[in-house]
Design a protein around this motif. Structure first.
Motif, PDB file in Angstrom:
ATOM      1  N   GLN A  33       0.813  -1.211   0.000  1.00 58.30           N
ATOM      2  CA  GLN A  33       0.000   0.000   0.000  1.00 58.30           C
ATOM      3  C   GLN A  33       0.852   1.269   0.000  1.00 58.30           C
ATOM      4  N   ILE A  34       1.961   1.244   0.698  1.00 57.01           N
ATOM      5  CA  ILE A  34       2.868   2.398   0.661  1.00 57.01           C
ATOM      6  C   ILE A  34       3.361   2.608  -0.769  1.00 57.01           C
ATOM      7  N   ALA A  35       3.774   1.518  -1.414  1.00 52.68           N
ATOM      8  CA  ALA A  35       4.298   1.613  -2.776  1.00 52.68           C
ATOM      9  C   ALA A  35       3.227   2.045  -3.782  1.00 52.68           C
ATOM     10  N   MET A  36       1.993   1.652  -3.562  1.00 48.61           N
ATOM     11  CA  MET A  36       0.913   1.935  -4.512  1.00 48.61           C
ATOM     12  C   MET A  36       0.282   3.314  -4.329  1.00 48.61           C
ATOM     13  N   THR A  37       0.636   4.008  -3.292  1.00 46.13           N
ATOM     14  CA  THR A  37       0.015   5.300  -3.005  1.00 46.13           C
ATOM     15  C   THR A  37       0.044   6.228  -4.207  1.00 46.13           C
ATOM     16  N   TRP A  38       1.190   6.349  -4.848  1.00 48.21           N
ATOM     17  CA  TRP A  38       1.328   7.291  -5.956  1.00 48.21           C
ATOM     18  C   TRP A  38       0.553   6.838  -7.176  1.00 48.21           C
ATOM     19  N   ALA A  39       0.501   5.541  -7.426  1.00 49.57           N
ATOM     20  CA  ALA A  39      -0.216   5.034  -8.597  1.00 49.57           C
ATOM     21  C   ALA A  39      -1.729   5.118  -8.404  1.00 49.57           C
ATOM     22  N   ALA A  40      -2.176   4.917  -7.187  1.00 50.35           N
ATOM     23  CA  ALA A  40      -3.611   4.845  -6.907  1.00 50.35           C
ATOM     24  C   ALA A  40      -4.266   6.216  -6.742  1.00 50.35           C
ATOM     25  N   GLN A  41      -3.463   7.240  -6.550  1.00 50.45           N
ATOM     26  CA  GLN A  41      -4.011   8.570  -6.296  1.00 50.45           C
ATOM     27  C   GLN A  41      -3.380   9.593  -7.246  1.00 50.45           C
ATOM     28  N   PRO A  42      -3.898   9.676  -8.469  1.00 53.11           N
ATOM     29  CA  PRO A  42      -3.305  10.608  -9.434  1.00 53.11           C
ATOM     30  C   PRO A  42      -3.346  12.053  -8.961  1.00 53.11           C
ATOM     31  N   GLU A  43      -4.365  12.411  -8.180  1.00 58.23           N
ATOM     32  CA  GLU A  43      -4.423  13.790  -7.686  1.00 58.23           C
ATOM     33  C   GLU A  43      -3.272  14.085  -6.724  1.00 58.23           C
ATOM     34  N   ARG A  45      -0.261  12.700  -7.041  1.00 62.04           N
ATOM     35  CA  ARG A  45       0.885  12.885  -7.939  1.00 62.04           C
ATOM     36  C   ARG A  45       0.907  14.298  -8.501  1.00 62.04           C
ATOM     37  N   GLU A  46      -0.256  14.778  -8.900  1.00 61.11           N
ATOM     38  CA  GLU A  46      -0.356  16.134  -9.463  1.00 61.11           C
ATOM     39  C   GLU A  46       0.010  17.185  -8.412  1.00 61.11           C
ATOM     40  N   ALA A  47      -0.477  16.998  -7.192  1.00 63.28           N
ATOM     41  CA  ALA A  47      -0.158  17.945  -6.117  1.00 63.28           C
ATOM     42  C   ALA A  47       1.339  17.922  -5.815  1.00 63.28           C
ATOM     43  N   ALA A  48       1.924  16.737  -5.793  1.00 61.45           N
ATOM     44  CA  ALA A  48       3.357  16.630  -5.532  1.00 61.45           C
ATOM     45  C   ALA A  48       4.157  17.310  -6.634  1.00 61.45           C
ATOM     46  N   ALA A  49       3.724  17.124  -7.874  1.00 62.24           N
ATOM     47  CA  ALA A  49       4.436  17.748  -8.991  1.00 62.24           C
ATOM     48  C   ALA A  49       4.428  19.265  -8.869  1.00 62.24           C
ATOM     49  N   ALA A  50       3.345  19.804  -8.325  1.00 59.64           N
ATOM     50  CA  ALA A  50       3.224  21.259  -8.218  1.00 59.64           C
ATOM     51  C   ALA A  50       3.787  21.823  -6.918  1.00 59.64           C
ATOM     52  N   HIS A  51       3.792  21.030  -5.833  1.00 60.16           N
ATOM     53  CA  HIS A  51       4.098  21.593  -4.522  1.00 60.16           C
ATOM     54  C   HIS A  51       5.217  20.909  -3.732  1.00 60.16           C
ATOM     55  N   ALA A  52       5.639  19.733  -4.135  1.00 61.22           N
ATOM     56  CA  ALA A  52       6.655  19.026  -3.361  1.00 61.22           C
ATOM     57  C   ALA A  52       8.009  19.713  -3.480  1.00 61.22           C
ATOM     58  N   PRO A  55       9.902  17.114  -6.562  1.00 61.83           N
ATOM     59  CA  PRO A  55       8.771  16.495  -7.236  1.00 61.83           C
ATOM     60  C   PRO A  55       9.095  15.307  -8.146  1.00 61.83           C
ATOM     61  N   ALA A  56      10.349  14.994  -8.345  1.00 63.20           N
ATOM     62  CA  ALA A  56      10.714  13.931  -9.278  1.00 63.20           C
ATOM     63  C   ALA A  56      10.272  12.556  -8.779  1.00 63.20           C
ATOM     64  N   THR A  57      10.041  11.659  -9.718  1.00 59.95           N
ATOM     65  CA  THR A  57       9.663  10.283  -9.393  1.00 59.95           C
ATOM     66  C   THR A  57      10.714   9.633  -8.497  1.00 59.95           C
ATOM     67  N   ALA A  58      11.965   9.916  -8.727  1.00 65.16           N
ATOM     68  CA  ALA A  58      13.034   9.339  -7.910  1.00 65.16           C
ATOM     69  C   ALA A  58      12.890   9.746  -6.445  1.00 65.16           C
ATOM     70  N   ALA A  59      12.443  10.958  -6.205  1.00 59.71           N
ATOM     71  CA  ALA A  59      12.233  11.413  -4.825  1.00 59.71           C
ATOM     72  C   ALA A  59      11.073  10.664  -4.179  1.00 59.71           C
ATOM     73  N   ARG A  60      10.026  10.395  -4.964  1.00 62.60           N
ATOM     74  CA  ARG A  60       8.885   9.627  -4.436  1.00 62.60           C
ATOM     75  C   ARG A  60       9.338   8.220  -4.079  1.00 62.60           C
ATOM     76  N   ARG A  61      10.124   7.624  -4.969  1.00 60.51           N
ATOM     77  CA  ARG A  61      10.632   6.276  -4.715  1.00 60.51           C
ATOM     78  C   ARG A  61      11.510   6.265  -3.471  1.00 60.51           C
TER      79      ARG A  61
END
Length: 76
Positions: A33-43, A45-52, A55-61
Motif C-alpha cells: 500500500q505504501i508503494a501503490m500510493t502514488w499510482a492509486a491517487q493521481p491527484e 501525484r499532481e499535487a506533488a508535482a506542483a508543490h513538493a 517532485p521527481a519520481t526518484a524522490a517519491r521512490r
C-alpha cells in the motif's frame, strides 16, 4: 504469488533479517500500500508535482524506500 511472497518474508524473518514480531502478511500488505500510493491517487501525484520540495519520481521512490526501512529495520 501472494503466498510465495509471504513465504519469502517468513524465511527472511527466520534468517534473522526482519523482525519476527510482524506477521508476514501484514508486512506485505503495508509495503504494497505504501508503494501503490502514488499510482492509486493521481491527484496526489499532481499535487506533488506542483508543490513538493522534490517532485521527481526518484524522490517519491526514495520516500517509499525510507518509509519501509524505518517501519521494518534490518535486524542486526
Amino acid at each position: 504469488m501472494i503466498a510465495r511472497k509471504i513465504g519469502q518474508l517468513r524465511e527472511v524473518q527466520q534468517a534473522g533479517q526482519l523482525d519476527p514480531a510482524w506477521d508476514p502478511a501484514d508486512v506485505l500488505a503495508l509495503v504494497n500500500q505504501i508503494a501503490m500510493t502514488w499510482a492509486a491517487q493521481p491527484e496526489l501525484r499532481e499535487a506533488a508535482a506542483a508543490h513538493a520540495v522534490a517532485p521527481a519520481t526518484a524522490a517519491r521512490r526514495a520516500a517509499v524506500v525510507t518509509a519501509v526501512e524505518r517501519l521494518f529495520p534490518r535486524v542486526r
